[in-house]
Design a protein around this motif. Structure first.
Motif, PDB file in Angstrom:
ATOM      1  N   UNK A  31       0.836  -1.207   0.000  1.00 46.66           N
ATOM      2  CA  UNK A  31       0.000   0.000   0.000  1.00 46.66           C
ATOM      3  C   UNK A  31       0.867   1.252   0.000  1.00 46.66           C
ATOM      4  N   UNK A  32       1.934   1.235   0.773  1.00 45.89           N
ATOM      5  CA  UNK A  32       2.830   2.391   0.822  1.00 45.89           C
ATOM      6  C   UNK A  32       3.513   2.607  -0.522  1.00 45.89           C
ATOM      7  N   UNK A  33       3.856   1.511  -1.211  1.00 47.79           N
ATOM      8  CA  UNK A  33       4.464   1.643  -2.532  1.00 47.79           C
ATOM      9  C   UNK A  33       3.482   2.260  -3.522  1.00 47.79           C
ATOM     10  N   UNK A  34       2.201   1.838  -3.432  1.00 47.24           N
ATOM     11  CA  UNK A  34       1.181   2.418  -4.314  1.00 47.24           C
ATOM     12  C   UNK A  34       0.978   3.899  -4.001  1.00 47.24           C
ATOM     13  N   UNK A  35       1.036   4.269  -2.728  1.00 48.31           N
ATOM     14  CA  UNK A  35       0.907   5.676  -2.360  1.00 48.31           C
ATOM     15  C   UNK A  35       2.058   6.499  -2.907  1.00 48.31           C
ATOM     16  N   UNK A  36       3.261   5.920  -2.880  1.00 51.12           N
ATOM     17  CA  UNK A  36       4.431   6.651  -3.383  1.00 51.12           C
ATOM     18  C   UNK A  36       4.345   6.879  -4.885  1.00 51.12           C
ATOM     19  N   UNK A  37       3.584   6.043  -5.576  1.00 52.09           N
ATOM     20  CA  UNK A  37       3.380   6.213  -7.019  1.00 52.09           C
ATOM     21  C   UNK A  37       2.272   7.211  -7.322  1.00 52.09           C
ATOM     22  N   UNK A  38       1.619   7.713  -6.284  1.00 50.16           N
ATOM     23  CA  UNK A  38       0.575   8.712  -6.463  1.00 50.16           C
ATOM     24  C   UNK A  38      -0.785   8.142  -6.804  1.00 50.16           C
ATOM     25  N   UNK A  39      -0.995   6.856  -6.582  1.00 47.89           N
ATOM     26  CA  UNK A  39      -2.300   6.257  -6.864  1.00 47.89           C
ATOM     27  C   UNK A  39      -3.314   6.701  -5.830  1.00 47.89           C
ATOM     28  N   UNK A  40      -4.533   7.006  -6.285  1.00 47.72           N
ATOM     29  CA  UNK A  40      -5.588   7.412  -5.371  1.00 47.72           C
ATOM     30  C   UNK A  40      -6.085   6.250  -4.530  1.00 47.72           C
ATOM     31  N   UNK A  41      -6.898   6.587  -3.499  1.00 52.06           N
ATOM     32  CA  UNK A  41      -7.354   5.563  -2.557  1.00 52.06           C
ATOM     33  C   UNK A  41      -8.160   4.476  -3.246  1.00 52.06           C
ATOM     34  N   UNK A  42      -9.140   4.846  -4.076  1.00 48.29           N
ATOM     35  CA  UNK A  42      -9.989   3.849  -4.718  1.00 48.29           C
ATOM     36  C   UNK A  42      -9.208   3.044  -5.756  1.00 48.29           C
ATOM     37  N   UNK A  43      -8.263   3.693  -6.429  1.00 51.07           N
ATOM     38  CA  UNK A  43      -7.459   2.969  -7.409  1.00 51.07           C
ATOM     39  C   UNK A  43      -6.518   1.988  -6.716  1.00 51.07           C
ATOM     40  N   UNK A  44      -5.970   2.383  -5.556  1.00 50.62           N
ATOM     41  CA  UNK A  44      -5.129   1.464  -4.784  1.00 50.62           C
ATOM     42  C   UNK A  44      -5.937   0.253  -4.350  1.00 50.62           C
ATOM     43  N   UNK A  45      -7.168   0.507  -3.914  1.00 48.30           N
ATOM     44  CA  UNK A  45      -8.015  -0.591  -3.466  1.00 48.30           C
ATOM     45  C   UNK A  45      -8.338  -1.543  -4.604  1.00 48.30           C
ATOM     46  N   UNK A  46      -8.657  -0.977  -5.779  1.00 48.16           N
ATOM     47  CA  UNK A  46      -9.095  -1.799  -6.908  1.00 48.16           C
ATOM     48  C   UNK A  46      -7.942  -2.505  -7.609  1.00 48.16           C
ATOM     49  N   UNK A  47      -6.783  -1.856  -7.735  1.00 43.27           N
ATOM     50  CA  UNK A  47      -5.681  -2.394  -8.533  1.00 43.27           C
ATOM     51  C   UNK A  47      -4.609  -3.094  -7.702  1.00 43.27           C
ATOM     52  N   UNK A  48      -4.457  -2.724  -6.456  1.00 44.65           N
ATOM     53  CA  UNK A  48      -3.361  -3.260  -5.644  1.00 44.65           C
ATOM     54  C   UNK A  48      -3.876  -4.153  -4.514  1.00 44.65           C
ATOM     55  N   UNK A  49      -4.811  -3.631  -3.726  1.00 41.74           N
ATOM     56  CA  UNK A  49      -5.213  -4.321  -2.492  1.00 41.74           C
ATOM     57  C   UNK A  49      -6.100  -5.526  -2.779  1.00 41.74           C
ATOM     58  N   UNK A  50      -7.194  -5.313  -3.495  1.00 44.82           N
ATOM     59  CA  UNK A  50      -8.160  -6.400  -3.690  1.00 44.82           C
ATOM     60  C   UNK A  50      -7.574  -7.606  -4.437  1.00 44.82           C
ATOM     61  N   UNK A  51      -6.785  -7.427  -5.522  1.00 43.21           N
ATOM     62  CA  UNK A  51      -6.228  -8.621  -6.175  1.00 43.21           C
ATOM     63  C   UNK A  51      -5.388  -9.482  -5.243  1.00 43.21           C
ATOM     64  N   UNK A  52      -4.638  -8.861  -4.317  1.00 45.62           N
ATOM     65  CA  UNK A  52      -3.838  -9.637  -3.375  1.00 45.62           C
ATOM     66  C   UNK A  52      -4.700 -10.167  -2.230  1.00 45.62           C
ATOM     67  N   UNK A  53      -5.713  -9.401  -1.860  1.00 43.07           N
ATOM     68  CA  UNK A  53      -6.582  -9.835  -0.769  1.00 43.07           C
ATOM     69  C   UNK A  53      -7.425 -11.047  -1.150  1.00 43.07           C
ATOM     70  N   UNK A  54      -7.614 -11.264  -2.454  1.00 43.54           N
ATOM     71  CA  UNK A  54      -8.439 -12.383  -2.901  1.00 43.54           C
ATOM     72  C   UNK A  54      -7.899 -13.723  -2.420  1.00 43.54           C
ATOM     73  N   UNK A  55      -6.590 -13.829  -2.192  1.00 40.85           N
ATOM     74  CA  UNK A  55      -6.033 -15.087  -1.689  1.00 40.85           C
ATOM     75  C   UNK A  55      -6.633 -15.450  -0.341  1.00 40.85           C
ATOM     76  N   UNK A  56      -6.901 -14.431   0.468  1.00 40.19           N
ATOM     77  CA  UNK A  56      -7.498 -14.679   1.781  1.00 40.19           C
ATOM     78  C   UNK A  56      -9.020 -14.646   1.751  1.00 40.19           C
ATOM     79  N   UNK A  57      -9.585 -13.997   0.721  1.00 39.14           N
ATOM     80  CA  UNK A  57     -11.043 -13.847   0.656  1.00 39.14           C
ATOM     81  C   UNK A  57     -11.711 -15.077   0.065  1.00 39.14           C
ATOM     82  N   UNK A  58     -11.090 -15.679  -0.957  1.00 39.90           N
ATOM     83  CA  UNK A  58     -11.743 -16.760  -1.702  1.00 39.90           C
ATOM     84  C   UNK A  58     -12.122 -17.956  -0.825  1.00 39.90           C
TER      85      UNK A  58
END
Length: 281
Positions: free
Chosen positions: A178-205
């Protein structure tokens, strides 16, 4: 002068001459034998017991009424899971929000719907017209039919559990990502959609798959408000024919078949999201 004799240690025998003694698991094999015998006896008893009326099961297994009820059960399960996870994801985001009001609302929702039985919730929604005859000038007495009540009640109930599943998945993502995505200037919703959720799916599925199977079986509770799902459909038949056991077996076998297919699908989805990790197999 006497010679001093030095005793040299004998060379170790080559590994090829070592005798390998396999571990004896007598207890395990004895338990496996007992379990296998009991399972075989139980299977033979069920198959040969005429009280089960397997011929009746075969006659009604693909009957029009049963297949119609099965279709409604599958449709209801898919719709409830879709709406429940959509609302649950929103609640999870609120729960992780920095806004104390959103956190409190999300926590209160999850607390309330997880604290009350789903049957009670369905009955309250079914009698909403008695509690609030009009809402914003709309007559609610005949507004909601049994299917609409089932969708609303099950969705609100599932959303509370889905919110915790999604929240747990989001928290499992490494903070550095998340910190790396913030350093790239990604917005909150874009971080959630492109960075967080794809990795979180391993624990969600995995828990989401269990929720899907639980929802499929849990839809049988809507039969109490006369929704013609799979269970209610077989009930209508055995109320007419008095063949209770074989008709219940029809519903049971269909639930087993569908849950087995969903379990196989869950396995492949888990393997897809576990790519590149130790859990991929």
């Amino acid at each position: 002068m006497s010679a001093t004799l030095t005793k040299t240690p004998s060379a170790a025998p080559p590994a090829a001459h070592l005798r390998i003694v396999p571990a004896r698991r007598t207890g395990q094999w004895a338990a496996a034998t007992v379990v296998s015998v009991l399972l075989a006896l139980g299977t033979v008893s069920v198959v040969r017991n005429k009280a089960f009326q397997w011929d009746v099961v075969g006659d009604y297994f693909t009957s029009t009424a049963v297949l119609r009820g099965l279709g409604l059960t599958l449709w209801l399960t898919a719709l409830v899971m879709l709406l429940g996870f959509a609302l649950g994801t929103l609640l999870a985001v609120f729960r992780l929000s920095g806004n104390p009001v959103l956190r409190a609302v999300s926590w209160g929702y999850i607390w309330f719907f997880r604290s009350t039985p789903i049957l009670v919730q369905l009955l309250f929604w079914f009698n909403i017209g008695a509690l609030y005859p009009t809402i914003l000038g709309i007559d609610t007495v005949n507004l909601l039919g049994p299917v609409a009540v089932a969708i609303i009640g099950l969705t609100l109930h599932e959303a509370a559990y889905a919110a915790e599943v999604v929240r747990g998945g989001i928290l499992s993502v490494d903070r550095g990502q998340i910190e790396a995505a913030q350093s790239l200037g990604l917005g909150r919703w874009r971080r959630l959609r492109r960075i967080v959720l794809p990795q979180a799916m391993r624990s969600i599925v995995p828990p989401a798959g269990n929720m899907l199977i639980g929802t499929l079986k849990g839809t049988s509770i809507v039969s109490v408000i006369a929704v013609q799902d799979l269970l209610y459909s077989v009930q209508l038949v055995y109320h007419r024919t008095y063949q209770v056991v074989p008709l219940l077996l029809v519903a049971t076998v269909w639930y087993v078949v569908v849950t087995s297919v969903l379990s196989v699908g869950q396995h492949y989805v888990e393997r897809y999201y576990a790519r590149g990790t130790a859990g991929a197999r």
